[in-house]
Design an enzyme around this catalytic site. Structure first.
Site, mmCIF file in Angstrom:
data_model
loop_
_atom_site.group_PDB
_atom_site.id
_atom_site.type_symbol
_atom_site.label_atom_id
_atom_site.label_comp_id
_atom_site.label_asym_id
_atom_site.label_seq_id
_atom_site.Cartn_x
_atom_site.Cartn_y
_atom_site.Cartn_z
ATOM 1 N N SER A 64 -92.173 -6.489 37.645
ATOM 2 C CA SER A 64 -93.458 -5.840 37.383
ATOM 3 C C SER A 64 -94.472 -6.482 38.314
ATOM 4 O O SER A 64 -94.218 -7.565 38.862
ATOM 5 C CB SER A 64 -93.841 -6.102 35.925
ATOM 6 O OG SER A 64 -95.223 -5.873 35.721
ATOM 7 N N TYR A 70 -94.766 -11.429 28.398
ATOM 8 C CA TYR A 70 -94.296 -10.484 29.423
ATOM 9 C C TYR A 70 -94.471 -11.080 30.825
ATOM 10 O O TYR A 70 -93.566 -11.027 31.664
ATOM 11 C CB TYR A 70 -95.096 -9.190 29.270
ATOM 12 C CG TYR A 70 -94.627 -8.013 30.073
ATOM 13 C CD1 TYR A 70 -93.583 -7.203 29.621
ATOM 14 C CD2 TYR A 70 -95.252 -7.666 31.267
ATOM 15 C CE1 TYR A 70 -93.172 -6.085 30.348
ATOM 16 C CE2 TYR A 70 -94.848 -6.556 31.995
ATOM 17 C CZ TYR A 70 -93.810 -5.771 31.540
ATOM 18 O OH TYR A 70 -93.416 -4.661 32.267
#
Ligand code: NAD
Length: 262
Positions: A145, A158
């Site tokens: 990401s 995350y």
């Protein structure tokens, strides 16, 4: 030919929704046999059946919680039993849990790391073992990401997991090289999948702003053009990497983000 995955066997985790489904579809369109791995076997089967019907490739659905060593092993064993090999792993399954660090429940922290980080380790380990044993070489593509290279508030677990995956991909590159196994991290910006749709109201509430402001400022504020990345953008990059003919790109991260993090 770039992006040639014809007749390869590609196992994609989290392949019943969002980016994983988009990648599975793109690979099937390009002649790859596809193993659809996801939590719910019925939904995975529906995806697998649809792909074989539409594109004429062989598919297999496996029920796989990527954080379970037994289920990962069973899924890879079923893949080998059906196809005799696994050429491409796309480690994509993931979730998002949003909370400030000081309020982050430890159980939720562990759950997120278990899926993103441990799940990628377990699937990579099992697939690399087969790629080495069968002397086929292979490609390991990990879904990172923009949070593999930068942080946002309320996403500590995350961000930590996605940063760790960047390091893990480099480790795969080193250890895979003697076996013709390459690795890459794809780092998407925001893509409107169920995972992101769910975050919009959550972030609006947590930050005390409107949903429009979340989209405009939080999600797209750092892009160069105010645009979302699409599932197709990510699927095209995965296809390019999976079908790249040499190992020249191994270990590299591809940012697909309309300029976020460049
Ligand atoms: P999604 O929610 O649409 O799909 C995720 C899939 O993963 C679902 O099918 C779900 O069932 C599956 N899954 C969840 N936990 C699992 C587990 N333990 N074992 C196996 N499967 C599991 O989400 P998405 O947006 O397509 O996300 C896919 C990946 O892309 C994730 O790793 C996510 O972090 C990453 N990503 C997404 C975006 C985005 O903007 N959508 C951006 C950057 C990275």
């Amino acid at each position: 030919m770039l992006g040639n995955v014809k007749d390869k066997v590609s196992l994609i985790t989290g392949a019943a929704s969002g980016l994983g489904k988009g990648i599975a579809t793109k690979f099937a369109q390009n002649g790859s046999h596809v193993v659809v791995a996801d939590l719910d076997l019925t939904i995975a089967k529906a995806t697998a059946d649809e792909l074989s019907k539409q594109y004429g490739v062989s598919t297999l659905a496996v029920q796989m919680d990527v954080s379970s060593e037994e289920q990962v092993q069973a899924g890879i064993d079923a893949t080998i039993a059906k196809f005799g090999r696994v050429d491409v792993l796309v480690s994509n399954a993931g979730i998002q849990i949003i909370a400030p660090i000081v309020e982050f429940e430890f159980a939720k922290w562990k759950k997120l790391l278990d899926i993103h980080l441990n799940g990628t380790f377990l699937t990579t380990k099992a697939c690399m073992q087969k790629m080495i044993e069968k002397k086929t070489g292979g490609r390991v593509i990990v879904m990172g990401s923009i949070h593999s290279i930068e942080a946002s508030v309320d996403k500590s677990a995350y961000v930590a997991a996605k940063h760790a995956l960047l390091g893990f991909v480099r480790s795969i590159a080193k250890e895979g090289a003697p076996h013709n196994i390459s690795s890459n991290l794809i780092a998407p910006g925001f893509v409107r999948t169920p995972l992101v749709e769910k975050q919009i109201p959550e972030q609006a509430k947590s930050l005390g702003i409107s949903e429009d402001e979340v989209v405009k400022h939080i999600m797209l504020g750092d892009t160069v053009d105010g645009q979302f990345t699409t599932v197709d953008d990510i699927a095209n990059v995965a296809l390019f990497l999976a079908g790249f003919e040499t190992n020249a790109l191994t270990g590299q991260t591809m940012l697909v983000s309309h300029g976020i993090g460049m």
